[in-house]
Write a protein that holds these residues in place. Structure first.
Motif, short mmCIF file in Angstrom:
data_model
loop_
_atom_site.label_atom_id
_atom_site.label_comp_id
_atom_site.label_asym_id
_atom_site.label_seq_id
_atom_site.Cartn_x
_atom_site.Cartn_y
_atom_site.Cartn_z
N MET A 110 -5.19 -0.01 6.76
CA MET A 110 -4.19 0.93 7.27
C MET A 110 -2.79 0.38 7.04
O MET A 110 -1.89 1.12 6.70
N GLU A 111 -2.63 -0.91 7.22
CA GLU A 111 -1.32 -1.52 7.04
C GLU A 111 -0.85 -1.43 5.59
O GLU A 111 0.33 -1.26 5.32
N GLN A 112 -1.82 -1.55 4.65
CA GLN A 112 -1.47 -1.42 3.23
C GLN A 112 -0.91 -0.03 2.93
O GLN A 112 0.04 0.11 2.16
N TRP A 113 -1.52 1.00 3.53
CA TRP A 113 -1.04 2.37 3.31
C TRP A 113 0.37 2.54 3.84
O TRP A 113 1.20 3.18 3.21
N LEU A 114 0.64 1.98 5.01
CA LEU A 114 1.98 2.09 5.58
C LEU A 114 3.01 1.39 4.72
O LEU A 114 4.12 1.89 4.51
N ASN A 115 2.65 0.22 4.20
CA ASN A 115 3.57 -0.50 3.31
C ASN A 115 3.80 0.29 2.03
O ASN A 115 4.93 0.36 1.53
N MET A 116 2.74 0.88 1.48
CA MET A 116 2.88 1.66 0.25
C MET A 116 3.75 2.88 0.47
O MET A 116 4.63 3.19 -0.34
#
Length: 40
Positions: A1-7
């Motif tokens: 989920m954190e990767q999506w927010l960063n992207m």
């Protein structure tokens, strides 16, 4: 989920700015086109 927010934060903002600028350019190109067509 954190990767999506960063992207989204990395890609989303430049994408929104790009679409905004493209929209502004499109409006100006339409105005130029109308001015040229009306002079004929």
């Amino acid at each position: 989920m954190e990767q999506w927010l960063n992207m989204v934060s990395d890609i989303g903002f430049p994408m929104v700015v790009s679409f905004y600028l493209l929209h502004r350019v499109e409006v100006k190109l339409d105005a130029i086109h109308e001015a040229l067509v009306s002079q004929k």
